[in-house]
Design a protein around this motif. Structure first.
Motif, PDB file in Angstrom:
ATOM      1  N   MET A  99       0.844  -1.201   0.000  1.00 58.99           N
ATOM      2  CA  MET A  99       0.000   0.000   0.000  1.00 58.99           C
ATOM      3  C   MET A  99       0.882   1.255   0.000  1.00 58.99           C
ATOM      4  N   THR A 100       0.614   2.149  -0.913  1.00 58.03           N
ATOM      5  CA  THR A 100       1.398   3.385  -0.953  1.00 58.03           C
ATOM      6  C   THR A 100       0.551   4.529  -0.427  1.00 58.03           C
ATOM      7  N   HIS A 101       1.227   5.668  -0.262  1.00 61.39           N
ATOM      8  CA  HIS A 101       0.550   6.856   0.215  1.00 61.39           C
ATOM      9  C   HIS A 101      -0.487   7.360  -0.789  1.00 61.39           C
ATOM     10  N   ARG A 102      -0.431   6.879  -2.017  1.00 62.81           N
ATOM     11  CA  ARG A 102      -1.301   7.414  -3.068  1.00 62.81           C
ATOM     12  C   ARG A 102      -2.617   6.658  -3.200  1.00 62.81           C
ATOM     13  N   ASP A 103      -2.867   5.696  -2.316  1.00 63.44           N
ATOM     14  CA  ASP A 103      -4.064   4.867  -2.497  1.00 63.44           C
ATOM     15  C   ASP A 103      -5.358   5.671  -2.445  1.00 63.44           C
ATOM     16  N   GLY A 104      -5.362   6.789  -1.709  1.00 62.27           N
ATOM     17  CA  GLY A 104      -6.584   7.596  -1.629  1.00 62.27           C
ATOM     18  C   GLY A 104      -6.692   8.639  -2.727  1.00 62.27           C
ATOM     19  N   MET A 105      -5.722   8.677  -3.636  1.00 63.77           N
ATOM     20  CA  MET A 105      -5.716   9.716  -4.668  1.00 63.77           C
ATOM     21  C   MET A 105      -6.170   9.133  -6.001  1.00 63.77           C
ATOM     22  N   THR A 106      -6.770   9.988  -6.810  1.00 62.23           N
ATOM     23  CA  THR A 106      -7.235   9.552  -8.134  1.00 62.23           C
ATOM     24  C   THR A 106      -6.290  10.084  -9.198  1.00 62.23           C
ATOM     25  N   PRO A 107      -5.667   9.198  -9.986  1.00 60.88           N
ATOM     26  CA  PRO A 107      -4.808   9.700 -11.064  1.00 60.88           C
ATOM     27  C   PRO A 107      -5.634  10.394 -12.146  1.00 60.88           C
ATOM     28  N   THR A 108      -5.049  11.386 -12.800  1.00 61.16           N
ATOM     29  CA  THR A 108      -5.726  12.076 -13.900  1.00 61.16           C
ATOM     30  C   THR A 108      -4.956  11.856 -15.202  1.00 61.16           C
ATOM     31  N   SER A 109      -5.586  12.206 -16.306  1.00 60.53           N
ATOM     32  CA  SER A 109      -4.927  12.036 -17.609  1.00 60.53           C
ATOM     33  C   SER A 109      -3.838  13.073 -17.824  1.00 60.53           C
ATOM     34  N   SER A 110      -3.730  14.071 -16.926  1.00 58.66           N
ATOM     35  CA  SER A 110      -2.683  15.085 -17.048  1.00 58.66           C
ATOM     36  C   SER A 110      -1.408  14.702 -16.312  1.00 58.66           C
ATOM     37  N   GLY A 111      -1.440  13.607 -15.561  1.00 54.26           N
ATOM     38  CA  GLY A 111      -0.224  13.138 -14.911  1.00 54.26           C
ATOM     39  C   GLY A 111      -0.177  13.379 -13.422  1.00 54.26           C
ATOM     40  N   PHE A 112      -1.072  14.236 -12.893  1.00 53.19           N
ATOM     41  CA  PHE A 112      -1.106  14.442 -11.442  1.00 53.19           C
ATOM     42  C   PHE A 112      -2.272  13.660 -10.851  1.00 53.19           C
TER      43      PHE A 112
END
Ligand SMILES: [Fe+2]
Length: 388
Positions: A1-14
């Motif tokens: 599990m990484t710190h990014r699990d609660g984040m949604t990736p976007t098509s812009s790269g962030f």
């Protein structure tokens, strides 16, 4: 599990999140007192060592408008401003920042500022006559992070010069946009400024959750101030807005024509963070000034928080141009309320420069391909010592 699990990736790269994905493990205590209702960043008081040289830079080169001047002090404003000033240049022995000043909604917010910072044990000084000309009842504090913050409401109104096209230059500066503060512990700064009423709009993190920088707003743009990780408290830059991109190019052309291109530190370019077009200049004392335009609206309560990967080489410049080392390492001292420079505390978390352009740093253009996918001639741009 990484710190990014609660984040949604976007098509812009962030990535985007509903709430700021930043937590401090040793926060400044949250006061019981209600914070002052801050409207916006309003002005910076800069101490300069050569007032004539600084006046020439800000007035003759950048075209800021003189509201008033005295032997030791010049009060400047942008075209759209209707309050007395956005920048105070005051002659002094050490180049530094004397105040990051915010306008608050009403007179009662001055009482709130006193109560908020008194509860935190901070040094607080209130002057009904103001600390500078053109401004009335004001509160100055040494905030818990060591920055000299000011709050005011009462102010002398002056003429807004938007319609005075006869006075405008091709690089006209229309508004003060934001401050940027260097501080060793970005999550601690974010938590404290959230307590003061700021909302995070963007940040830069690595996969393990180390936060390198965060942008925070009161007015509905990307920021009124930002916390940049580094040795601090120091002032990274103060930013003024132009209407459009071409105004920034005109400033570059003018600096070239005046044989003052060495005032340009970084840019012009397009930021990844904030999406704004930018240019970084250094004034005669080395104070950094950003010229900035065309970020985006952030005023809805569910405005998504943007998180950039520190290794994404488009985060600081959308065109992938590398950041010069001075931009990471150099910043201005800030003063305490007696006018003495605040001691600078070293950052202990990893530095953005080290992880991206240092000897062991790496960056990528396409996250699924890694650094090796960049052309060989391009890879070296991001490593110290490869630049000519
Ligand atoms: Fe900025």
């Amino acid at each position: 599990m990484t710190h990014r699990d609660g984040m949604t990736p976007t098509s812009s790269g962030f990535y985007v999140s509903a709430e700021a994905p930043i937590a401090s493990d040793h926060p400044v205590p949250t006061p019981e007192a209600t914070p002052p209702d801050i409207l916006r960043c309003a002005y910076m008081e800069l101490v300069v060592t050569d007032l004539a040289a600084s006046r020439a830079f800000y007035v003759d080169v950048l075209g800021l408008h003189v509201t008033e001047e005295e032997d030791e002090t010049v009060y400047l404003r942008c075209t759209e401003e209707f309050i007395h000033h956005n920048l105070v240049l005051r002659r002094g022995p050490v180049a530094a920042v004397a105040a990051f000043s915010y306008r608050v909604r009403g007179p009662e917010d001055l009482d709130r500022a006193v109560a908020f910072y008194t509860e935190l044990g901070c040094r607080v000084e209130r002057r009904p006559e103001g600390f500078t000309r053109g401004i009335g009842d004001s509160v100055r504090v040494e905030d818990p992070l060591g920055f000299p913050y000011e709050f005011f409401h009462d102010v002398e109104h002056v003429e807004r010069l938007s319609w005075r096209y006869d006075l405008h230059t091709p690089g006209e500066l229309i508004r003060i946009d934001h401050f940027n503060q260097v501080t060793p512990d970005v999550p601690r700064a974010v938590r404290h400024y959230q307590d003061l009423g700021f909302r995070v709009t963007e940040d830069i993190q690595d996969e393990s959750g180390t936060v390198y920088a965060a942008w925070m707003r009161r007015k509905p743009t990307v920021h009124d101030t930002a916390a940049t990780g580094g040795d601090g408290p120091r002032m990274h830059h103060v930013a003024f807005a132009t209407h459009e991109k071409h105004n920034i190019l005109a400033i570059c052309d003018k600096l070239g024509a005046l044989r003052r291109s060495d005032a340009i530190e970084r840019g012009p370019g397009r930021h990844g963070v904030s999406n704004a077009f930018y240019l970084y200049l250094r004034d005669p004392d080395g104070h950094r000034v950003e010229i900035y335009t065309q970020d985006y609206y952030t005023g809805d309560p569910d405005n998504p928080v943007v998180t950039w990967d520190v290794h994404d080489n488009q985060r600081r410049d959308w065109w992938g141009n590398p950041v010069v080392p001075s931009w990471y390492t150099e910043a201005s001292l800030v003063l305490d309320l007696d006018g003495n420079p605040q001691p600078v505390v070293a950052r202990t978390d990893t530095s953005e420069m080290a992880v991206t352009i240092g000897a062991d740093g790496f960056s990528y253009t396409r996250p699924d391909e890694g650094e090796e996918s960049m052309p060989e001639w391009k890879q070296g741009e991001y490593k110290l010592g490869h630049q000519l």
